[in-house]
Design a protein around this motif. Structure first.
Motif, mmCIF file in Angstrom:
data_model
loop_
_atom_site.group_PDB
_atom_site.id
_atom_site.type_symbol
_atom_site.label_atom_id
_atom_site.label_comp_id
_atom_site.label_asym_id
_atom_site.label_seq_id
_atom_site.Cartn_x
_atom_site.Cartn_y
_atom_site.Cartn_z
ATOM 1 N N MET B 1 0.840 -1.224 0.000
ATOM 2 C CA MET B 1 0.000 0.000 0.000
ATOM 3 C C MET B 1 0.867 1.264 0.000
ATOM 4 N N PRO B 2 0.941 1.966 -1.079
ATOM 5 C CA PRO B 2 1.772 3.170 -1.154
ATOM 6 C C PRO B 2 1.128 4.313 -0.397
ATOM 7 N N LYS B 3 1.175 4.223 0.937
ATOM 8 C CA LYS B 3 0.598 5.252 1.800
ATOM 9 C C LYS B 3 0.857 6.658 1.260
ATOM 10 N N SER B 4 -0.153 7.455 1.301
ATOM 11 C CA SER B 4 -0.042 8.797 0.746
ATOM 12 C C SER B 4 0.965 9.646 1.521
ATOM 13 N N ARG B 5 1.761 10.379 0.792
ATOM 14 C CA ARG B 5 2.738 11.246 1.436
ATOM 15 C C ARG B 5 2.278 12.702 1.445
ATOM 16 N N THR B 6 1.032 12.897 1.048
ATOM 17 C CA THR B 6 0.488 14.251 1.024
ATOM 18 C C THR B 6 0.573 14.916 2.392
ATOM 19 N N ARG B 7 0.280 14.159 3.437
ATOM 20 C CA ARG B 7 0.327 14.739 4.782
ATOM 21 C C ARG B 7 1.707 15.294 5.106
ATOM 22 N N TYR B 8 2.756 14.625 4.641
ATOM 23 C CA TYR B 8 4.105 15.090 4.947
ATOM 24 C C TYR B 8 4.490 16.288 4.094
ATOM 25 N N ALA B 9 3.963 16.323 2.889
ATOM 26 C CA ALA B 9 4.183 17.507 2.057
ATOM 27 C C ALA B 9 3.556 18.725 2.741
ATOM 28 N N VAL B 10 2.382 18.524 3.329
ATOM 29 C CA VAL B 10 1.690 19.620 4.014
ATOM 30 C C VAL B 10 2.433 20.009 5.298
ATOM 31 N N LEU B 11 2.805 19.012 6.084
ATOM 32 C CA LEU B 11 3.560 19.312 7.311
ATOM 33 C C LEU B 11 4.867 20.020 6.955
ATOM 34 N N GLY B 12 5.523 19.543 5.924
ATOM 35 C CA GLY B 12 6.769 20.172 5.497
ATOM 36 C C GLY B 12 6.561 21.622 5.100
ATOM 37 N N ALA B 13 5.510 21.871 4.369
ATOM 38 C CA ALA B 13 5.212 23.250 3.950
ATOM 39 C C ALA B 13 5.103 24.163 5.175
ATOM 40 N N LEU B 14 4.477 23.657 6.221
ATOM 41 C CA LEU B 14 4.258 24.480 7.408
ATOM 42 C C LEU B 14 5.538 24.728 8.218
ATOM 43 N N THR B 15 6.639 24.026 7.890
ATOM 44 C CA THR B 15 7.912 24.365 8.549
ATOM 45 C C THR B 15 8.412 25.720 8.066
ATOM 46 N N LEU B 16 7.875 26.184 6.946
ATOM 47 C CA LEU B 16 8.287 27.495 6.406
ATOM 48 C C LEU B 16 7.492 28.629 7.035
ATOM 49 N N GLY B 17 6.565 28.278 7.916
ATOM 50 C CA GLY B 17 5.719 29.285 8.544
ATOM 51 C C GLY B 17 4.261 28.922 8.384
ATOM 52 N N PRO B 18 3.363 29.546 9.172
ATOM 53 C CA PRO B 18 1.939 29.251 9.079
ATOM 54 C C PRO B 18 1.403 29.543 7.678
ATOM 55 N N MET B 19 0.529 28.675 7.220
ATOM 56 C CA MET B 19 -0.016 28.804 5.867
ATOM 57 C C MET B 19 -1.461 28.340 5.809
ATOM 58 N N SER B 20 -2.190 28.884 4.832
ATOM 59 C CA SER B 20 -3.536 28.413 4.507
ATOM 60 C C SER B 20 -3.418 27.335 3.430
ATOM 61 N N TYR B 22 -4.572 27.457 0.568
ATOM 62 C CA TYR B 22 -4.235 28.164 -0.663
ATOM 63 C C TYR B 22 -2.731 28.413 -0.757
ATOM 64 N N ASP B 23 -2.148 28.837 0.350
ATOM 65 C CA ASP B 23 -0.697 29.075 0.379
ATOM 66 C C ASP B 23 0.076 27.802 0.057
ATOM 67 N N ILE B 24 -0.393 26.694 0.614
ATOM 68 C CA ILE B 24 0.298 25.421 0.415
ATOM 69 C C ILE B 24 0.241 25.019 -1.051
ATOM 70 N N LYS B 25 -0.922 25.221 -1.643
ATOM 71 C CA LYS B 25 -1.065 24.914 -3.061
ATOM 72 C C LYS B 25 -0.105 25.768 -3.891
ATOM 73 N N ARG B 26 0.020 27.034 -3.525
ATOM 74 C CA ARG B 26 0.931 27.891 -4.272
ATOM 75 C C ARG B 26 2.378 27.454 -4.100
ATOM 76 N N LEU B 27 2.743 27.098 -2.869
ATOM 77 C CA LEU B 27 4.101 26.590 -2.637
ATOM 78 C C LEU B 27 4.357 25.364 -3.504
ATOM 79 N N ALA B 28 3.371 24.457 -3.551
ATOM 80 C CA ALA B 28 3.530 23.248 -4.361
ATOM 81 C C ALA B 28 3.728 23.612 -5.833
ATOM 82 N N ASP B 29 2.904 24.517 -6.329
ATOM 83 C CA ASP B 29 2.982 24.877 -7.751
ATOM 84 C C ASP B 29 4.254 25.646 -8.075
#
Lengths: 179, 179
Positions: B1-20, B22-29
């Motif tokens: 089962m290739p457990k989703s890593r989306t949660r870690y992408a989100v947690l990682g994004a928040l190490t850069l500071g608080p985000m909404s 929308y902000d996370i989506k922009r960081l990803a893009d």
DNA sequence: CACTGCATGTAATTTGTTACATGATTCA
DNA sequence: TGAATCATGTAACAAATTACATGCAGTG
């Protein structure tokens, strides 16, 4: 919508001769494995569907009753797909996601991750070398051989580049840590 | 089962500071795009879930009410994942699938496919160069910069290798056709 | 006759994208 | 005031894996 290319993998497999679902799975595991994967859960339903669309037909002869052969229509469908430029799927490289956030862990941990990556990539290159040698030996006369070798060499090129990148990155980590 | 890593992408994004979300989506893009992709359909549900698990918490202040911040627990969870060796996902390279069956089409068509691949890969390298220069210029002081540059250089290494492979393969096709 | 390999299939689950609905804020 | 951007969310759909059930054939 990343339209499934499973149907074309199946049609392509049947260019090598009539095959059962089981045969196709084995081909995928043995020969396509370094760049493609298919599971039974995809293969069997698609075989039924392709037969319904007249792209393949069962070869109903005695022991071989479960094999399917490509029809002229199926071959046309495959060729139409083959000449289309491939769509680039969204990449997802977990190692790089970790690396992007690697400041959150000690540099020694990142070094370890990169060394593990380098080791497994080296093993992969060794395996590709074996595959290449096996192909040269056992399929020397096969008309598809040149194309098969091209796919193997793609893997070698990019894997060796990944190893060089890991070397370079490890060196940079050492420099950064020693300072 | 290739457990989703989306949660870690989100947690990682928040190490850069608080985000909404929308902000996370922009960081990803904008910043993860060369090795990772996330969609709204993944991000918003996971934000809710992570908040429920106490890995993130809303920053409920006036205009910034929709931002989430990493909790200590969330940071621990991220670190635990970061030090784990990444799982290699099943590769699926459509170009190679086409190439494997390329005997079914004229060599000129395969040549065209490879040239298109080389052209778009060159464009990709050029874009990575731009990204690298932009990072050096606009994030010169950012503590994460060294790691971000490593991810960009991975793309450069493997893309340049892919271009060399395409050159080599095109040369081989020419040899085979002229004979 | 037990084991291995051949063989077919499906249901449940997971993962992810796409399209759509909705509304607030900013600014030319 | 109209357009663009910021912002949140969900429903429908698509794709794919995994685990399981089932049975046959050959062979030591």
């Amino acid at each position: 919508m990343p339209k499934s290319r499973t149907r074309y993998a199946v049609l392509g497999a049947l260019t090598l001769g009539p095959m059962s679902g089981y045969d196709i799975k084995r081909l995928a595991d043995e020969s396509l494995a370094h760049f493609w994967a298919e599971s039974y859960g995809q293969i069997y339903p698609i075989l039924k569907q392709l037969a319904g669309e007249g792209l393949i037909r069962p070869r109903g002869r005695g022991a071989r009753r479960s094999e399917f052969a490509l029809t002229a229509k199926g071959r046309r469908s495959l060729r139409t797909w083959l000449v289309q430029p491939p769509l680039m799927p969204a990449v997802r490289i977990e190692l790089l996601l970790k690396l992007f956030f690697a400041r959150q862990i000690p540099a020694a941990e990142t070094t370890r991750l990169l060394k593990e990556f380098r080791t497994s990539t080296r093993a992969w290159v060794a395996q590709l070398n074996t595959i290449e040698a096996d192909l040269q030996r056992t399929r020397a006369q096969h008309p598809d051989l040149p194309y098969w070798l091209m796919t193997v060499r793609y893997g070698m090129h990019v894997s060796r580049a990944a190893i060089r990148w890991a070397d370079e990155t490890l060196a940079e980590l050492r420099r950064a840590t020693s300072r």
